[in-house]
Motif scaffolding. Structure first.
Motif, PDB file in Angstrom:
ATOM      1  N   ARG A 213      54.308  51.049  74.648  1.00  0.00           N
ATOM      2  CA  ARG A 213      53.199  52.002  74.661  1.00  0.00           C
ATOM      3  C   ARG A 213      53.029  52.720  75.992  1.00  0.00           C
ATOM      4  O   ARG A 213      52.734  53.926  76.007  1.00  0.00           O
ATOM      5  CB  ARG A 213      51.902  51.288  74.260  1.00  0.00           C
ATOM      6  CG  ARG A 213      51.736  51.208  72.756  1.00  0.00           C
ATOM      7  CD  ARG A 213      50.720  50.177  72.312  1.00  0.00           C
ATOM      8  NE  ARG A 213      49.412  50.383  72.890  1.00  0.00           N
ATOM      9  CZ  ARG A 213      48.333  49.681  72.539  1.00  0.00           C
ATOM     10  NH1 ARG A 213      48.423  48.750  71.609  1.00  0.00           N
ATOM     11  NH2 ARG A 213      47.165  49.903  73.100  1.00  0.00           N
ATOM     12  N   PRO A 214      53.223  52.065  77.158  1.00  0.00           N
ATOM     13  CA  PRO A 214      53.120  52.827  78.410  1.00  0.00           C
ATOM     14  C   PRO A 214      54.128  53.974  78.500  1.00  0.00           C
ATOM     15  O   PRO A 214      53.830  55.011  79.100  1.00  0.00           O
ATOM     16  CB  PRO A 214      53.390  51.756  79.486  1.00  0.00           C
ATOM     17  CG  PRO A 214      52.968  50.480  78.847  1.00  0.00           C
ATOM     18  CD  PRO A 214      53.350  50.611  77.409  1.00  0.00           C
TER      19      PRO A 214
ATOM     20  N   ALA B 154      52.677  56.642  76.567  1.00  0.00           N
ATOM     21  CA  ALA B 154      51.533  57.183  77.308  1.00  0.00           C
ATOM     22  C   ALA B 154      51.990  58.187  78.357  1.00  0.00           C
ATOM     23  O   ALA B 154      51.394  59.264  78.507  1.00  0.00           O
ATOM     24  CB  ALA B 154      50.762  56.040  77.975  1.00  0.00           C
TER      25      ALA B 154
ATOM     26  N   GLY C 180      50.880  55.197  71.950  1.00  0.00           N
ATOM     27  CA  GLY C 180      50.781  55.502  73.371  1.00  0.00           C
ATOM     28  C   GLY C 180      50.331  56.929  73.617  1.00  0.00           C
ATOM     29  O   GLY C 180      49.655  57.223  74.602  1.00  0.00           O
TER      30      GLY C 180
ATOM     31  N   HIS D 229      47.343  51.780  78.196  1.00  0.00           N
ATOM     32  CA  HIS D 229      48.507  51.216  77.520  1.00  0.00           C
ATOM     33  C   HIS D 229      49.308  50.241  78.383  1.00  0.00           C
ATOM     34  O   HIS D 229      50.030  49.408  77.845  1.00  0.00           O
ATOM     35  CB  HIS D 229      49.393  52.342  76.996  1.00  0.00           C
ATOM     36  CG  HIS D 229      48.743  53.099  75.876  1.00  0.00           C
ATOM     37  ND1 HIS D 229      48.417  52.503  74.679  1.00  0.00           N
ATOM     38  CD2 HIS D 229      48.309  54.383  75.782  1.00  0.00           C
ATOM     39  CE1 HIS D 229      47.841  53.389  73.892  1.00  0.00           C
ATOM     40  NE2 HIS D 229      47.752  54.520  74.536  1.00  0.00           N
TER      41      HIS D 229
ATOM     42  N   GLY E 101      47.732  47.589  76.278  1.00  0.00           N
ATOM     43  CA  GLY E 101      48.931  47.531  75.462  1.00  0.00           C
ATOM     44  C   GLY E 101      49.920  46.471  75.898  1.00  0.00           C
ATOM     45  O   GLY E 101      50.060  45.422  75.273  1.00  0.00           O
TER      46      GLY E 101
END
Length: 459
Positions: free
Chosen positions: A60-61, A64, A123, A384, A388
């Motif tokens: 997810r990062p 993001a 993300g 995230h 996340g």
């Protein structure tokens, strides 16, 4: 065409709701579907399934940063339209995927790829939705309007639970395990189509449009602002002081309980119900605490929620265990005389309420930390990485530690430790953001409270 603020919020939140539904429905099918994609013992397939679930959080990062950059350069609307479409296609394909009996180990590999796509999509979704609603909301009501978005995570989780519960209840055990588990995935296609239509009518946020007209939106200005030391410290403080605590709290209150109670011998349908009821009952409180943060500030709620979670997680899981089904119909404790699903639900509800206290104001808080030209990226990165990646591994750690030690409470050390760190760090270092006007925020003004953090840490 001028759209009303309620429509803007509803259309934005509908997409977020569906994305969370898609993300969580995977988790709740673990006990049914894991063995159809992976080989091994029941414990091993559970760990593998949860690891695959965690992959969606870990990437997810990346989503993001990717979608955040696009959203801060090209706009909020186009970004959350793209992320919604990606999520819908990935979830629908999960429902069409052949099992390992049909295509061998490739089934598990393809499933991992789809989970990666889901993680990238979510993300991009959250940061865009937060920025979009916050940039439409009145300056003194950011908490009241963005808190609706915060409800969507728990409501999406509840919708996923309800979908699994309904399909499992109306189908026989054989039909459910053979093909019925596909229906919750496939339902996403219809939900995504409705949400895409609603979002297609939205315009770009006025704050972003004005910033673009003023020349503040450009790749060079984005890079300069994103890599400013004060902004980097702001991201780190938000991750450590609130977001990673929110992540483990969300998992230990709304996701891991299902694994825990089914491990205690609770059948799947009652287990779904035991978790669904407290999640639904807590939904209004996510909105309430977001609303209250407009009056009393964000920080007090952010810190209070994780502090209570650090204190109450272990006692609540002791309570869940004490209300488990008896072995051979004989009570193992002198303090109870019956298996109590309601008692289990109450213990879970306490933890979900801890999550509501701190999660309700989070969207408003993150949106107020960053200037317009990096608001999407900054918000998404904090959320995230903390919620996340660091929060998403909670289930894997909990089950792995429990399996390795034989202690059913062993996995709780991670969420308790993380919430404790967040509580202390957040109390000392989190700045208060309530009252900041997103229309007039300047990069230098936003970072005033966090620019001295390195010196504070050194001291």
């Amino acid at each position: 065409m001028v759209l009303s603020l309620p429509y803007i919020i509803a259309a934005t939140c509908a997409g977020t709701l569906i994305e969370w539904y898609d993300f969580y429905v995977y988790l709740f099918l673990q006990s049914t579907v894991a063995a159809q994609f992976y080989n091994g013992t029941e414990s091993a397939t559970t760990i593998i399934w949860l690891a695959t679930y965690a992959i969606g959080f870990i990437v997810r990062p990346i989503g993001a940063l990717l979608f955040g950059y696009l959203g801060d350069i090209y706009g909020r609307k186009v970004t959350f339209m793209a992320s919604l479409l990606m999520m819908g296609l990935a979830t629908t394909l999960c429902g069409c995927l052949p099992t390992k009996d049909q295509i061998g180990s490739a089934a598990g590999i393809i499933l991992i790829i789809l989970r990666i796509l889901q993680g990238l999509a979510i993300g991009g979704e959250y940061g865009a939705a937060v920025a979009y609603i916050a940039e439409h909301a009145p300056a003194n009501k950011k908490g009241a309007y963005t808190c609706v978005l915060q409800v969507m995570a728990t409501f999406g989780l509840s919708l996923a639970l309800a979908s699994c519960l309904i399909f499992r209840a109306v189908l026989s055990a054989g039909d459910w395990s053979t093909f019925g588990w596909r229906f919750p995935f496939l339902l996403s296609f219809l939900l995504i189509a409705i949400s895409l239509y609603a979002r297609s009518k939205l315009l770009e946020s006025p704050v972003f449009a004005q910033a673009k007209e003023d020349g503040e939106i450009a790749p060079s200005r984005f890079t300069k602002s994103a890599f400013k030391p004060a902004n980097i410290w702001t991201i780190l403080v938000a991750i450590i002081g609130t977001c990673m605590g929110q992540g483990v709290l969300a998992q230990v209150s709304q996701a891991y309980p299902l694994t825990f109670i089914t491990g205690l011998g609770v059948p799947l349908v009652p287990a779904y119900t035991i978790l669904l009821v407290p999640c639904l009952l807590a939904c209004p409180f996510f909105a309430l605490f977001g609303y209250l943060s407009d009056k009393y500030g964000r920080k007090i709620f952010l810190v209070t929620g994780v502090t209570l979670a650090a204190i109450l997680t272990y006692p609540c899981y002791l309570g869940i265990y004490s209300f488990r089904p008896f072995e051979n119909n004989k009570p193992s404790s002198p303090y109870r005389d019956a298996y109590s699903p309601a008692g289990m639900s109450f213990c879970i509800w306490i933890l979900v309420m801890c999550a509501a206290i701190s999660y309700g104001p989070l969207a408003a808080y993150l949106s107020e930390l960053f200037p317009t030209n990096i608001r999407f990226t900054g918000t998404a990165a904090c959320y995230h990485i903390g919620v996340g990646a660091l929060g998403g591994i909670t289930g894997v750690i909990a089950v792995s530690v429990t399996s390795a030690t034989g202690n059913i409470y062993g996995g709780l050390f991670y969420p308790i430790a993380v919430c404790s760190v967040c509580a202390v760090f957040g109390f000392v270092f989190l700045p208060e953001t309530n009252g900041r006007n997103l229309n007039t925020m300047e990069d230098s003004k936003i970072q005033a409270e966090t620019s001295a953090i390195p010196e504070k840490l050194a001291a």
